[in-house]
Design a protein around this motif. Structure first.
Motif, PDB file in Angstrom:
ATOM      1  N   GLY A 196      -5.021 -27.212  30.950  1.00  0.00           N
ATOM      2  CA  GLY A 196      -3.456 -27.214  31.271  1.00  0.00           C
ATOM      3  C   GLY A 196      -2.848 -26.245  31.805  1.00  0.00           C
ATOM      4  O   GLY A 196      -1.993 -25.855  32.098  1.00  0.00           O
ATOM      5  N   GLY A 197      -3.833 -24.864  32.178  1.00  0.00           N
ATOM      6  CA  GLY A 197      -3.592 -24.044  32.922  1.00  0.00           C
ATOM      7  C   GLY A 197      -3.985 -23.942  34.478  1.00  0.00           C
ATOM      8  O   GLY A 197      -4.387 -24.865  35.052  1.00  0.00           O
ATOM      9  N   GLU A 211       1.602 -27.719  24.273  1.00  0.00           N
ATOM     10  CA  GLU A 211       2.198 -27.630  25.456  1.00  0.00           C
ATOM     11  C   GLU A 211       1.005 -27.801  26.455  1.00  0.00           C
ATOM     12  O   GLU A 211       0.974 -28.304  27.530  1.00  0.00           O
ATOM     13  CB  GLU A 211       2.974 -26.433  25.890  1.00  0.00           C
ATOM     14  N   ASN A 212       0.020 -26.931  26.395  1.00  0.00           N
ATOM     15  CA  ASN A 212      -1.082 -26.869  27.239  1.00  0.00           C
ATOM     16  C   ASN A 212      -1.851 -28.233  27.232  1.00  0.00           C
ATOM     17  O   ASN A 212      -2.285 -28.544  28.458  1.00  0.00           O
ATOM     18  CB  ASN A 212      -2.196 -25.514  26.786  1.00  0.00           C
ATOM     19  N   ALA A 215      -2.374 -30.494  30.563  1.00  0.00           N
ATOM     20  CA  ALA A 215      -3.619 -30.915  31.092  1.00  0.00           C
ATOM     21  C   ALA A 215      -3.853 -32.455  31.262  1.00  0.00           C
ATOM     22  O   ALA A 215      -4.270 -33.011  32.183  1.00  0.00           O
ATOM     23  CB  ALA A 215      -4.645 -30.702  29.962  1.00  0.00           C
ATOM     24  N   GLU A 216      -3.077 -33.103  30.352  1.00  0.00           N
ATOM     25  CA  GLU A 216      -3.169 -34.647  30.423  1.00  0.00           C
ATOM     26  C   GLU A 216      -2.350 -35.113  31.443  1.00  0.00           C
ATOM     27  O   GLU A 216      -2.567 -36.095  32.315  1.00  0.00           O
ATOM     28  CB  GLU A 216      -2.536 -35.377  29.055  1.00  0.00           C
ATOM     29  N   PRO A 239      -1.129 -17.084  31.447  1.00  0.00           N
ATOM     30  CA  PRO A 239      -2.481 -17.650  31.154  1.00  0.00           C
ATOM     31  C   PRO A 239      -2.935 -17.159  29.744  1.00  0.00           C
ATOM     32  O   PRO A 239      -2.481 -15.970  29.114  1.00  0.00           O
ATOM     33  CB  PRO A 239      -3.283 -16.840  32.242  1.00  0.00           C
ATOM     34  N   THR A 240      -3.516 -17.998  28.769  1.00  0.00           N
ATOM     35  CA  THR A 240      -4.030 -17.676  27.871  1.00  0.00           C
ATOM     36  C   THR A 240      -5.824 -18.189  27.609  1.00  0.00           C
ATOM     37  O   THR A 240      -5.946 -19.111  28.355  1.00  0.00           O
ATOM     38  CB  THR A 240      -3.379 -18.298  26.537  1.00  0.00           C
TER      39      THR A 240
END
Length: 284
Positions: free
Chosen positions: A53-54, A86-87, A91-92, A211-212
């Motif tokens: 998801g990033g 949320e991430n 991504a989906e 970013p994480t």
């Protein structure tokens, strides 16, 4: 093209490392050609990508679809409890927007079993060491194993998502997220990855997302590294890659000499992550 990027990146500070429009067109062609060449060279039928998801994994997925076609790209989401919903939703959404098939494999139960096996051998590490070194690195290596399981099953190569800033400072787990067949973004600073993403039409919310790491319940990447990605990019470009003096780099990047030298230490200490395993020279 410039208008598109301005909509997703309002301010670049301290140094603008973005490509010109002509350079951007050439760069995208270069990256998609690279992906196609690596698939062909390895006799593979397509590519496997871990979707977080990033911005990095999203940009890699967009490039892969551009190079190979959606039918030849497969995504895998490997969430842990610490990953924000949320991430995973992003991504989906990326996979669905690109029209690629994907699997979702939660790794918490696998991690519990793996860590239980190693717990008896651990000599009372601090909480930070346990979370960062053991849990974080092991999470990345479990994910790598699962990605390769899926890739091998369908004769695909594994595309890495590491960029120049992360690889240059060792912000990657050896044989974890660093365990890939190639890194299409490996020569791009984070700022340039965002620009490529915007050029390819990645949603603004993903381009601008902070970013994480997604391995442990820590803060953002920038909090862990002690500076913004834009500043890190500039330090790497001027000092590590460009060989300017630390004092000049500090002045140009509006940071301290100590911070500049710390990045150089990260680069030197992580050299083993960017090179094959060492072996002795032949004696005979």
């Amino acid at each position: 093209m410039a208008d598109l990027y301005e909509q997703t990146q309002d301010e670049i500070s301290p140094v603008d490392l973005r490509f010109s429009e002509d350079e951007m067109e050439a760069q995208v062609h270069h990256l998609t050609d690279f992906i196609q060449e690596r698939v062909d060279a390895m006799g593979a039928d397509g590519a496997e990508i871990a979707l977080s998801g990033g911005i990095d994994s999203t940009t890699t997925a967009y490039l892969a679809v551009e190079a190979l076609g959606a039918e030849n790209v497969h995504g895998v989401l490997l969430p842990k409890e610490v990953n924000e919903d949320e991430n995973m939703s992003d991504a989906e959404r990326v996979a669905e927007e690109l029209g690629i098939d994907y699997d979702v494999i939660g790794i918490d139960s696998i991690m519990e079993e793996v860590l239980a096996q190693g717990d008896a051998e651990t000599e009372n590490p601090s909480e930070d060491e346990w979370e960062g070194r053991y849990v974080g690195n092991t999470s990345a290596r479990v994910r790598m194993t699962l990605i390769y399981l899926l890739a091998n099953r369908e004769n695909r190569i594994v595309l890495g998502t590491g960029n120049r800033a992360e690889l240059g400072t060792g912000y990657v787990t050896k044989y974890g997220d660093g365990g890939v067949d190639c890194n299409p973004l490996g020569n791009l600073y984070k700022q340039q990855v965002r620009q490529v993403a915007a050029h390819l039409g990645v949603d603004e919310s993903v381009v601008r997302k902070t970013p994480t790491g997604g391995m442990v319940d820590y803060g953002t990447d920038e909090e862990e590294m002690g500076m913004s990605y834009d500043t890190l990019d500039a330090v790497l470009a001027f000092y590590v890659d460009g060989n300017l003096p630390a004092s000049v780099t500090a002045r140009l990047t509006e940071t301290s000499v100590e911070a500049v030298e710390r990045i150089q230490e990260f680069h030197e200490e992580s050299a083993h992550k960017r090179t094959p395993p060492a072996e002795p020279e032949p004696l005979f």
